[in-house]
Design an enzyme around this catalytic site. Structure first.
Site, PDB file in Angstrom:
ATOM      1  N   ARG A   1      11.356  -1.757  12.054  1.00 34.07           N
ATOM      2  CA  ARG A   1      10.047  -1.478  12.638  1.00 34.07           C
ATOM      3  C   ARG A   1       9.823  -2.504  13.734  1.00 34.07           C
ATOM      4  O   ARG A   1       9.908  -3.697  13.504  1.00 34.07           O
ATOM      5  CB  ARG A   1       8.958  -1.611  11.565  1.00 34.07           C
TER       6      ARG A   1
ATOM      7  N   ARG B   1      11.541  -7.207   4.466  1.00 33.99           N
ATOM      8  CA  ARG B   1      11.525  -5.754   4.707  1.00 33.99           C
ATOM      9  C   ARG B   1      12.250  -5.459   6.026  1.00 33.99           C
ATOM     10  O   ARG B   1      13.041  -4.525   6.124  1.00 33.99           O
ATOM     11  CB  ARG B   1      10.068  -5.249   4.787  1.00 33.99           C
TER      12      ARG B   1
ATOM     13  N   LYS C   1       0.832  -1.217   0.000  1.00 37.28           N
ATOM     14  CA  LYS C   1       0.000   0.000   0.000  1.00 37.28           C
ATOM     15  C   LYS C   1       0.860   1.259   0.000  1.00 37.28           C
ATOM     16  O   LYS C   1       0.621   2.174  -0.780  1.00 37.28           O
ATOM     17  CB  LYS C   1      -0.909   0.050   1.255  1.00 37.28           C
TER      18      LYS C   1
ATOM     19  N   ARG D   1      -9.340   1.279   8.761  1.00 38.15           N
ATOM     20  CA  ARG D   1      -9.037  -0.103   9.143  1.00 38.15           C
ATOM     21  C   ARG D   1     -10.180  -0.743   9.908  1.00 38.15           C
ATOM     22  O   ARG D   1     -10.075  -1.908  10.306  1.00 38.15           O
ATOM     23  CB  ARG D   1      -7.774  -0.124   9.995  1.00 38.15           C
TER      24      ARG D   1
ATOM     25  N   ARG E   1      -1.049  -9.147  13.309  1.00 39.90           N
ATOM     26  CA  ARG E   1      -1.508  -8.071  12.417  1.00 39.90           C
ATOM     27  C   ARG E   1      -2.384  -8.632  11.297  1.00 39.90           C
ATOM     28  O   ARG E   1      -3.368  -8.017  10.889  1.00 39.90           O
ATOM     29  CB  ARG E   1      -0.307  -7.312  11.843  1.00 39.90           C
TER      30      ARG E   1
HETATM   31  P1  AMP Z   1       0.975   0.483   8.969  1.00 47.11           P
HETATM   32  O1  AMP Z   1       2.257   1.243   8.825  1.00 47.11           O
HETATM   33  O2  AMP Z   1      -0.147   1.030   8.130  1.00 47.11           O
HETATM   34  O3  AMP Z   1       1.159  -0.998   8.774  1.00 47.11           O
HETATM   35  O4  AMP Z   1       0.487   0.689  10.490  1.00 47.11           O
HETATM   36  C1  AMP Z   1       1.294   0.266  11.575  1.00 47.11           C
HETATM   37  C2  AMP Z   1       0.449   0.172  12.841  1.00 47.11           C
HETATM   38  O5  AMP Z   1      -0.130   1.454  13.148  1.00 47.11           O
HETATM   39  C3  AMP Z   1      -0.757  -0.771  12.778  1.00 47.11           C
HETATM   40  O6  AMP Z   1      -0.397  -2.118  13.022  1.00 47.11           O
HETATM   41  C4  AMP Z   1      -1.650  -0.196  13.868  1.00 47.11           C
HETATM   42  O7  AMP Z   1      -1.152  -0.535  15.159  1.00 47.11           O
HETATM   43  C5  AMP Z   1      -1.434   1.296  13.682  1.00 47.11           C
HETATM   44  N1  AMP Z   1      -2.395   1.873  12.707  1.00 47.11           N
HETATM   45  C6  AMP Z   1      -2.102   2.399  11.471  1.00 47.11           C
HETATM   46  N2  AMP Z   1      -3.210   2.835  10.861  1.00 47.11           N
HETATM   47  C7  AMP Z   1      -4.243   2.578  11.710  1.00 47.11           C
HETATM   48  C8  AMP Z   1      -5.639   2.762  11.648  1.00 47.11           C
HETATM   49  N3  AMP Z   1      -6.229   3.303  10.559  1.00 47.11           N
HETATM   50  N4  AMP Z   1      -6.389   2.359  12.709  1.00 47.11           N
HETATM   51  C9  AMP Z   1      -5.822   1.828  13.810  1.00 47.11           C
HETATM   52  N5  AMP Z   1      -4.510   1.602  13.932  1.00 47.11           N
HETATM   53  C10 AMP Z   1      -3.705   1.970  12.906  1.00 47.11           C
END
Ligand code: AMP
Length: 191
Positions: free
Chosen positions: A135, A127, A13, A88, A146
């Protein structure tokens, strides 16, 4: 043009959203990046968020909706935006629609990156291994959680957008360039 990039963790994404930002001069809004910045600031909120992210759980709808609400009303989003990692949950999707309705705007495309879970695990592991930045949520155990959180809380957002007739399914297992080409094809056909 307002777009949502949708798919499980590791689907690409962020990579594709960055390309769309570049090609169409619309703003990429990554909730994951915003949350990581908050964590890096070591604020009280950042500390709470960090433990949630490290466990692979979702940060509360209230926090996320406020975060996104303040961004989409900024002038830099006037030409449009690409949401990367949001919504989400169904609650987030509903709140987004409500905010957009007040601004007389709407989501035109939800780009769904279809991927195979086994390959995702490999992608995320590499990654973690390859990037200079580690991360803390890119490890096998948290990744499993996740993916489960994606299936139980995020995938139910799809039927919501199905009703709005904006879902565009893309084969996310192709190369990065091929995925970009598919997305551009979809955007060109419908605009
Ligand atoms: P990402 O970088 O999009 O994979 O997001 C990393 C982490 O941030 C996720 O595993 C959640 O803990 C948190 N997170 C990111 N976007 C959201 C969202 N829209 N709603 C809730 N938690 C989020």
């Amino acid at each position: 043009m307002n777009i949502i990039m949708f798919g499980p963790p590791g689907a690409g994404k962020g990579t594709q959203a960055a390309r769309l930002q570049e090609a169409h001069n619309i703003k990429q809004l990554s909730t994951g990046d915003m949350l990581r910045a908050e964590v890096a600031s070591e604020s009280t909120l950042g500390k709470t968020i960090k433990s949630i992210m490290d466990a692979g759980e979702l940060v509360s709808d209230a926090i996320i909706i406020e975060l996104i609400g303040s961004c989409i009303s900024e002038p830099e989003c006037e030409r449009g935006f690409i949401l990367d990692g949001f919504p989400r949950t169904v609650g987030q999707a509903e709140a987004l629609d409500e905010m957009l309705a007040h601004m007389a705007r709407k989501i035109e495309h939800v780009i769904v990156l279809e991927v195979n879970n086994d390959i995702l695990v490999e992608r995320i592991k590499s990654r973690a291994a390859e990037s200079g930045v580690t991360r803390s949520d890119d490890n096998a155990e948290v990744l499993r959680n996740r993916l489960e959180v994606y299936e139980t809380q995020t995938a139910p957002v799809l039927p919501y957008y199905e009703d709005h007739k904006v879902l565009r399914h893309i084969d996310g297992m192709k190369s990065i360039d091929e995925v970009t080409a598919q997305i551009e094809g979809v955007l060109a056909n419908i605009n």
